[in-house]
Design a protein around this motif. Structure first.
Motif, PDB file in Angstrom:
ATOM      1  N   PHE A 115       0.592  -1.364  -0.062  1.00 12.84           N
ATOM      2  CA  PHE A 115       0.279  -0.165  -0.369  1.00 12.84           C
ATOM      3  C   PHE A 115       0.582   1.326   0.207  1.00 12.84           C
ATOM      4  N   LEU A 116       1.724   1.021   0.636  1.00  5.83           N
ATOM      5  CA  LEU A 116       3.048   2.484   0.492  1.00  5.83           C
ATOM      6  C   LEU A 116       3.098   2.247  -0.480  1.00  5.83           C
ATOM      7  N   ASP A 118       2.263   1.494  -3.143  1.00  4.06           N
ATOM      8  CA  ASP A 118       0.788   2.113  -4.583  1.00  4.06           C
ATOM      9  C   ASP A 118       0.980   3.697  -4.399  1.00  4.06           C
ATOM     10  N   HIS A 119       0.374   4.038  -2.846  1.00  2.00           N
ATOM     11  CA  HIS A 119       0.393   5.445  -3.146  1.00  2.00           C
ATOM     12  C   HIS A 119       1.496   6.677  -3.155  1.00  2.00           C
ATOM     13  N   ARG A 120       2.578   6.182  -2.647  1.00  2.00           N
ATOM     14  CA  ARG A 120       4.016   6.971  -3.390  1.00  2.00           C
ATOM     15  C   ARG A 120       3.708   6.828  -5.237  1.00  2.00           C
ATOM     16  N   SER A 122       1.317   7.014  -6.832  1.00  2.00           N
ATOM     17  CA  SER A 122      -0.275   7.476  -7.084  1.00  2.00           C
ATOM     18  C   SER A 122       0.200   9.322  -6.834  1.00  2.00           C
ATOM     19  N   THR A 123       0.621   9.223  -6.126  1.00  2.00           N
ATOM     20  CA  THR A 123       1.433  11.004  -5.266  1.00  2.00           C
ATOM     21  C   THR A 123       2.656  11.490  -5.715  1.00  2.00           C
ATOM     22  N   ALA A 128       3.285   7.817   4.043  1.00  2.00           N
ATOM     23  CA  ALA A 128       2.473   7.358   3.512  1.00  2.00           C
ATOM     24  C   ALA A 128       1.263   7.726   3.786  1.00  2.00           C
ATOM     25  N   PRO A 129      -0.242   7.206   3.456  1.00  2.00           N
ATOM     26  CA  PRO A 129      -1.280   7.727   3.080  1.00  2.00           C
ATOM     27  C   PRO A 129      -1.723   8.299   5.021  1.00  2.00           C
ATOM     28  N   THR A 131      -5.170   8.904   4.844  1.00  2.00           N
ATOM     29  CA  THR A 131      -6.383   8.172   4.629  1.00  2.00           C
ATOM     30  C   THR A 131      -6.228   6.886   4.102  1.00  2.00           C
ATOM     31  N   THR A 133      -6.570   2.982   1.985  1.00  2.00           N
ATOM     32  CA  THR A 133      -6.982   3.151   0.626  1.00  2.00           C
ATOM     33  C   THR A 133      -7.630   1.413   1.150  1.00  2.00           C
ATOM     34  N   ALA A 136      -4.584  -0.647   1.866  1.00  2.00           N
ATOM     35  CA  ALA A 136      -3.846  -0.161   2.980  1.00  2.00           C
ATOM     36  C   ALA A 136      -4.552  -1.466   4.303  1.00  2.00           C
TER      37      ALA A 136
END
Length: 378
Positions: A115-116, A118-120, A122-123, A128-129, A131, A133, A136
């Motif tokens: 999840f980390l 994927d977040h990196r 997309s952003t 870390a996010p 919120t 996902t 996550a």
């Protein structure tokens, strides 16, 4: 260690010649084997005809998803420990393990925090996010369900315990471990090497972007260092990556190389302009083992070293600063210092003997705790 049987449930067959995750899986197999355990591996993939499992004589069973035949397999084997090779595998099989082998120690090999990563992606941000996902939530749930989760990066241990309130009792930091670090005297010096390199499978999206970044950076790097060349090694290259092969411009896409260490020993620097990802980057370890300093980003160095403790240069971006870092590291004095620092880090922070002893002690302790709990319940 008391345990006799360890069952690894894989998403697929380990591929240590292609991926860092495969190298890490083999490391786990070896750690348990060194402790005298009986090893078993199963996955939905067809049985291998050759490769690491055959070489190590590890029994393999092909299993089916959502099938009662897996229940029968578990009942017959009765493993003492079950290792899931990522959170998706844990989701699919852990409930069956818990039902049919309630006293087995269930270990999640996270590989890295998906999840980390994927977040990196997309952003474009390292943090870390805030919120959670869906990914996550699923990954954290797998960690909370498991008796123990193996975390490859110390940075991810800190993230899980501080931001997501995961108990340290559920986590164990187990990085890549190095059996033997070569002496500087056994490695080629700067004058015996030529060009730059990158290594990574195209199945891993951060690597694809890094290769694209290198192709974009190459005209500027080539202009500053006309005598140098760029060499891309890896597996599962797409047609788009293969089309980047332009020998007339000094940009070579080689694809898979059987002897990676020999290739890395022939080059001056490993360039890894990674913009997202998680965990540890095996390519950095492989480069240092070959005496090849590294230019990368904060993502590439995460969990391995910091700005003042790294075998190379950590650039703040994949543009001007990255190009400047390459020039800085080509200075012979800086290059030699970086080569030495990489070897020192491997020896002091990623020593196999030290890591293996800590891992063995922890597993033994957890098994004894489970046995005590089972007897108390009875």
């Amino acid at each position: 260690m008391i345990v006799k049987k360890v069952l690894f449930i894989g998403h697929g067959l380990p591929q240590p010649q292609h991926t860092g995750a495969g190298v890490y899986m083999i490391q786990l197999l070896d750690l348990f084997a060194q402790a005298g355990c009986e090893l078993y591996l199963c996955a939905a993939a067809a049985p291998p005809e050759s490769g690491i499992l055959i070489d190590k004589n590890i029994p393999y069973t092909q299993i089916a998803l959502n099938a009662d035949s897996f229940n029968d397999f578990l009942k017959g084997l009765q493993p003492d420990i079950v290792v899931f090779d990522r959170f998706m595998t844990e989701e699919q099989y852990s409930w069956r393990v818990q039902e049919h082998c309630p006293n087995a120690l269930r270990i999640l090999d996270t590989e890295d925090l998906h999840f980390l990563r994927d977040h990196r992606k997309s952003t474009g941000k390292l943090e870390a996010p805030k919120t959670l996902t869906d990914t996550a939530k699923r990954e954290l749930a797998a960690i909370f369900r498991s008796d123990l989760s193996l975390i490859i990066s110390e940075a991810e241990v800190e993230l899980l315990t501080q931001q997501y309130r995961v108990s340290k009792e559920l986590l164990f930091h187990l990085p890549f471990l190095i059996r033997e670090v070569p002496q500087v005297s056994s490695l080629p010096g700067l004058e015996a090497r030529n060009g730059f390199c990158f290594v990574g499978t195209a199945k891993h999206k951060p690597n694809v972007q890094a290769i694209e970044n290198l192709a974009a950076l190459w005209p500027s790097l080539r202009k500053q260092h006309p005598q140098e060349s760029m060499h891309i090694y890896g597996s599962y290259f797409t047609e788009g990556i293969l089309q980047l092969h332009k020998p007339q411009l000094g940009f070579y896409v080689h694809g898979f190389v059987a002897d990676l260490d020999a290739a890395l020993r022939s080059h001056k620097l490993l360039l890894a302009p990674l913009q997202f990802g998680a965990g540890q980057k095996r390519k950095v370890f492989d480069a240092w083992l070959a005496g090849c300093p590294v230019v990368t980003t904060a993502v590439g160095a995460e969990g391995i070293g910091g700005p003042n403790d790294f075998g190379g240069e950590i650039a703040s971006d994949v543009a001007a600063d990255f190009i400047g870092s390459v020039a800085k590291l080509l200075d012979p004095t800086a290059w030699q210092a970086a080569q030495q620092k990489g070897l020192e880090l491997l020896h002091t922070q990623f020593n196999l003997e030290t890591g293996a002893n800590g891992f063995k002690a922890l597993i033994d302790d957890r098994l004894q705790h489970l046995e005590f709990t089972a007897k108390t319940i009875q």
